[in-house]
Scaffold this active site. Structure first.
Site, mmCIF file in Angstrom:
data_model
loop_
_atom_site.group_PDB
_atom_site.id
_atom_site.type_symbol
_atom_site.label_atom_id
_atom_site.label_comp_id
_atom_site.label_asym_id
_atom_site.label_seq_id
_atom_site.Cartn_x
_atom_site.Cartn_y
_atom_site.Cartn_z
ATOM 1 N N LYS A 1 -9.424 -0.263 -5.878
ATOM 2 C CA LYS A 1 -9.419 0.414 -4.574
ATOM 3 C C LYS A 1 -10.756 1.120 -4.335
ATOM 4 C CE LYS A 1 -7.881 2.171 -0.733
ATOM 5 N NZ LYS A 1 -6.753 3.005 -0.382
ATOM 6 N N HIS B 1 1.569 5.416 -1.719
ATOM 7 C CA HIS B 1 1.200 6.582 -2.539
ATOM 8 C C HIS B 1 2.481 7.147 -3.148
ATOM 9 C CE1 HIS B 1 -2.905 6.782 -0.900
ATOM 10 N NE2 HIS B 1 -2.322 6.263 0.176
ATOM 11 N N ARG C 1 2.307 9.555 -5.796
ATOM 12 C CA ARG C 1 2.041 10.877 -6.394
ATOM 13 C C ARG C 1 2.532 10.927 -7.846
ATOM 14 N NH1 ARG C 1 -1.168 11.002 -2.153
ATOM 15 N NH2 ARG C 1 -0.294 11.928 -0.286
ATOM 16 N N HIS D 1 3.251 14.667 1.446
ATOM 17 C CA HIS D 1 2.618 15.968 1.193
ATOM 18 C C HIS D 1 3.701 17.010 1.387
ATOM 19 C CE1 HIS D 1 -1.627 14.711 1.164
ATOM 20 N NE2 HIS D 1 -1.287 13.850 2.105
ATOM 21 N N ALA E 1 -4.031 15.010 5.297
ATOM 22 C CA ALA E 1 -3.812 13.712 5.951
ATOM 23 C C ALA E 1 -2.753 12.918 5.207
ATOM 24 C CB ALA E 1 -5.123 12.929 5.966
ATOM 25 N N LEU F 1 -5.131 9.378 7.768
ATOM 26 C CA LEU F 1 -6.455 8.753 7.822
ATOM 27 C C LEU F 1 -6.344 7.281 7.447
ATOM 28 C CD1 LEU F 1 -8.562 11.656 6.315
ATOM 29 C CD2 LEU F 1 -8.818 10.656 8.607
ATOM 30 N N ASP G 1 1.507 2.716 3.535
ATOM 31 C CA ASP G 1 0.648 3.900 3.346
ATOM 32 C C ASP G 1 1.482 5.175 3.373
ATOM 33 O OD1 ASP G 1 -1.678 5.234 2.765
ATOM 34 O OD2 ASP G 1 -2.361 5.359 4.832
ATOM 35 N N HIS H 1 -10.519 1.313 1.786
ATOM 36 C CA HIS H 1 -10.306 2.325 2.832
ATOM 37 C C HIS H 1 -11.535 2.218 3.740
ATOM 38 C CE1 HIS H 1 -8.743 6.250 4.407
ATOM 39 N NE2 HIS H 1 -9.936 6.156 4.974
ATOM 40 N N HIS I 1 0.865 -1.204 0.000
ATOM 41 C CA HIS I 1 0.000 0.000 0.000
ATOM 42 C C HIS I 1 0.890 1.240 0.000
ATOM 43 C CE1 HIS I 1 -3.832 2.141 1.413
ATOM 44 N NE2 HIS I 1 -2.925 3.088 1.220
#
Ligand code: DOR
Ligand code: ZN
Length: 349
Positions: free
Chosen positions: A99, A15, A17, A249, A260, A217, A245, A136, A13
């Site tokens: 997802k 991210h 971007r 950011h 989050a 989150l 996860d 999620h 899992h």
């Protein structure tokens, strides 16, 4: 000095971007992980085969030269998801999984699903073709306290879904409660557990003033939940596996709007290892990081091995995001400024 050699892990899992952020952060994952399931909540979410192909291309182009890292792409489900596109994409190895974001549950989820029952036909086809459903697991009902959203989701949505589709391969992502730990084990589904939910409880967000560095989150919960998650992750049980996860950011956005997400890919393995050592469970680390995931998803474990050593490891305060000439932003990693006890030495022969 303790050392540990394990099969190269995967991140189930992640991210990544796009654009400059992708280019600046991907090496943290590609260096030490064989594969990662890449989340589809990009600015324009990945809802089509074409979208996944071009996103994958940009990821591959951002990889360091000669990297063998494999991004596993996912399709973002919406109320209008086309069943043919989804199943076709799965059968042709474009999508590894789908997802499900409940609409507005988290970052870039405004196109998510408003009514889960409306997707039941899609879940039926996914069940028939063996396509995994990644969830999620939080309700968005504003009447529900934010700390209860995972439990209420399990009762209202996940429990009927799992009962109706007993053969559907479901993963409850980034679990945060003892309630989820129990549900996963009792219902024959899988779950990812993040490093941050093993380290922090909800106090972290309020320590020394409101602190968005620890806001993600689902939000971290009470201490008893953190303890249950540590028990689950380090248990070696097949249903629990590594999913960082990691969610970068830029500092300016994090500080400004408190978005989050916790960026942990530069320290994920070291962070998990700290927990496994504290729980006297280093023997189970390979299962959690490298074996349980492939087993669940029916793919072979990686061939290479990774060597980890217990040696003081000072974590940098910020990671720079640079273009060809300048630093254009900064991202704060999890454990910034701390000294962790573990380092990844590299690929072992
Ligand atoms: O904290 C989170 N950040 N949770 C998510 O579900 C999404 C992620 C992000 O994309 O930033
Ligand atoms: Zn995520």
């Amino acid at each position: 000095m303790k050392t540990l050699t394990i099969i190269k892990p995967d991140d189930w899992h992640l991210h990544l971007r796009e654009g400059l952020v992708l280019k600046n952060i991907i090496h943290f994952t590609s260096e030490f992980f064989g594969r990662a399931i890449v989340m589809p909540n990009t600015k324009n979410p990945i809802t089509t085969i074409g979208g996944a192909i071009s996103y994958k291309k940009s990821i591959l182009e951002a990889l360091p030269e000669s990297s063998k890292f494999e991004p596993l792409m996912t399709m973002y489900l919406t109320d209008d998801t086309d069943k043919g596109e989804l199943i076709n994409g799965f059968k042709n190895n474009i999508f590894f999984a789908a997802k499900l974001y409940p609409a507005n549950a988290t970052t870039n989820s405004s196109h998510g699903v408003k009514k889960i029952e409306n997707l039941y036909k899609i879940f039926e086809s996914m069940q028939d073709s063996g396509m995994p459903l990644l969830i999620h697991g939080e309700v968005t009902d504003p009447e529900v306290d934010i700390f209860d959203r995972e439990e209420v989701f399990i009762d209202r949505e996940l429990s009927p879904l799992a009962e109706r589709f007993p053969k559907l391969k479901i993963v409850l992502e980034h679990i945060t409660t003892s309630y989820a730990v129990d549900f996963v084990q009792e219902n024959n589904i899988g779950a990812t557990i993040t490093p941050h939910h093993l380290h922090i409880n909800r106090n972290a967000m309020f320590f020394g003033g409101l602190n968005s560095d620890f806001y993600c989150l689902p939000v971290a919960k009470r201490e008893k939940n953190r303890i249950a998650l540590r028990g689950a992750a380090t248990s070696g049980k097949d249903c629990f596996f590594l999913g960082s996860d990691s969610a970068p950011h830029l500092r300016k956005w994090k500080a400004f709007c408190g978005c989050a997400g916790i960026f942990n890919s530069p320290v994920a393995l070291q962070s998990y290892l700290t927990v496994f050592e504290e729980e006297n469970a280093l023997d189970n680390f390979e299962k959690f990081a490298s074996l349980n995931g492939p087993n669940f998803y029916n793919v072979p474990a990686n061939k290479e091995k990774l060597r980890l050593v217990s040696r003081p490891n000072k974590i940098t305060e910020f990671i720079d995001v640079v273009d060809e000439k300048n630093t254009v932003g900064k991202i704060k990693p999890f454990h910034a400024g701390e000294t962790l006890k573990w380092q990844v030495e590299g690929i072992a022969i």
